[in-house]
Design a protein around this motif. Structure first.
Motif, mmCIF file in Angstrom:
data_model
loop_
_atom_site.group_PDB
_atom_site.id
_atom_site.type_symbol
_atom_site.label_atom_id
_atom_site.label_comp_id
_atom_site.label_asym_id
_atom_site.label_seq_id
_atom_site.Cartn_x
_atom_site.Cartn_y
_atom_site.Cartn_z
ATOM 1 N N GLY A 115 0.816 -1.212 0.000
ATOM 2 C CA GLY A 115 0.000 0.000 0.000
ATOM 3 C C GLY A 115 0.847 1.257 0.000
ATOM 4 O O GLY A 115 0.546 2.232 -0.690
ATOM 5 N N TYR A 116 1.935 1.238 0.765
ATOM 6 C CA TYR A 116 2.834 2.388 0.810
ATOM 7 C C TYR A 116 3.469 2.626 -0.561
ATOM 8 O O TYR A 116 3.603 3.777 -0.999
ATOM 9 N N SER A 117 3.844 1.547 -1.240
ATOM 10 C CA SER A 117 4.432 1.677 -2.570
ATOM 11 C C SER A 117 3.440 2.318 -3.540
ATOM 12 O O SER A 117 3.796 3.212 -4.318
ATOM 13 N N ARG A 118 2.178 1.890 -3.472
ATOM 14 C CA ARG A 118 1.163 2.481 -4.346
ATOM 15 C C ARG A 118 0.917 3.949 -3.970
ATOM 16 O O ARG A 118 0.716 4.794 -4.845
ATOM 17 N N ARG A 139 -5.792 6.615 0.406
ATOM 18 C CA ARG A 139 -6.558 5.374 0.552
ATOM 19 C C ARG A 139 -5.661 4.144 0.464
ATOM 20 O O ARG A 139 -5.945 3.119 1.070
ATOM 21 N N HIS A 140 -4.569 4.244 -0.283
ATOM 22 C CA HIS A 140 -3.679 3.092 -0.428
ATOM 23 C C HIS A 140 -2.959 2.753 0.878
ATOM 24 O O HIS A 140 -2.431 1.649 1.017
ATOM 25 N N LEU A 141 -2.922 3.670 1.824
ATOM 26 C CA LEU A 141 -2.280 3.393 3.107
ATOM 27 C C LEU A 141 -3.162 2.570 4.031
ATOM 28 O O LEU A 141 -2.699 2.065 5.054
ATOM 29 N N LEU A 142 -4.441 2.425 3.671
ATOM 30 C CA LEU A 142 -5.353 1.623 4.480
ATOM 31 C C LEU A 142 -5.224 0.158 4.102
ATOM 32 O O LEU A 142 -4.972 -0.173 2.945
ATOM 33 N N PRO A 143 -5.399 -0.758 5.058
ATOM 34 C CA PRO A 143 -5.444 -2.180 4.707
ATOM 35 C C PRO A 143 -6.555 -2.427 3.696
ATOM 36 O O PRO A 143 -7.593 -1.753 3.727
#
Length: 219
Positions: A115-118, A139-143
């Motif tokens: 998610g961090y990469s995205r 939003r990508h930082l959320l599971p």
């Protein structure tokens, strides 16, 4: 973002630090720096090696890991056994972008790393960000299990359905033909799905030697 993202692990238990380094090393696109075991060492390593991301514990022998977050000059996630609301709230106030309570499974950390990469990829996609781009990056930082469900367009849904029905990787032209849209439209939707993490992209080299992008539904 072609180079691997460098991750600094800060934990005074060297066995835990090494284990987390193995987890990081198993995530494509990430490389673990040599772990350190104190707040002072974390600041020194951050200045010397300029990590992209710091994974830091709360309980360190020379202080509280949360106290050094603002001085790291890097994105940070907290990995700690501390599970009280005050500590978690303080971590986010100090700038942490994520919090994992120990112990956790390898897949959970690697999910956060993907998610961090995205998140990084979306932020770096254009020099001038819109509010939609910023919100999409966050939003990508959320599971994945708690991300808000975005409503798919009918066309995007048809692209996913075509990939599922095929049961094998397809090219953008294959998708365009199956769905009845132009190749450019198929490519646009496929790129969005790859960025979202719902679809993965691979390369296949044909007889001419020119690589061909092929897409499949993740998982």
């Amino acid at each position: 973002m072609s180079e691997s993202l460098r991750v600094l692990i800060v934990d005074d238990d060297f066995r835990v630090a090494r284990l987390h380094a193995e987890y990081v090393g198993g995530a494509p696109g990430f490389v673990a720096l040599d772990p350190v075991g104190s707040a002072a060492a974390a600041l020194d390593a951050a200045r010397a090696f300029r990590p992209d991301l710091v994974l830091i514990d709360v309980y360190l022998p020379d202080g509280n890991g949360l106290d050094v977050l603002p001085d790291l000059e890097a994105d940070s996630m907290v990995l700690s056994a501390a599970s009280d609301a005050a500590t978690v709230s303080r971590a986010y106030r100090r700038g942490a972008i994520g919090y994992l309570i120990k112990p956790f499974a390898e897949r959970l950390l690697q999910e956060r790393l993907r998610g961090y990469s995205r998140y990084r990829r979306v932020l770096e996609s254009t020099p001038d960000l819109t509010q939609d781009t910023v919100d999409r990056a966050r939003r990508h930082l959320l599971p994945a299990s708690v991300q808000p469900t975005a409503s798919r367009s009918l066309t995007e849904g048809a692209v996913v359905d075509a990939l599922v029905a095929a049961g094998a990787p397809l090219t953008a032209l294959d998708i365009a033909t199956a769905v009845g849209i132009s190749r450019a439209t198929a490519q646009r939707h496929l790129s969005a799905l790859v960025e979202e993490g719902a679809v993965e992209m691979g390369l296949r080299y044909g007889t001419t030697g020119r690589p061909e992008h092929r897409y499949s539904v993740r998982g």
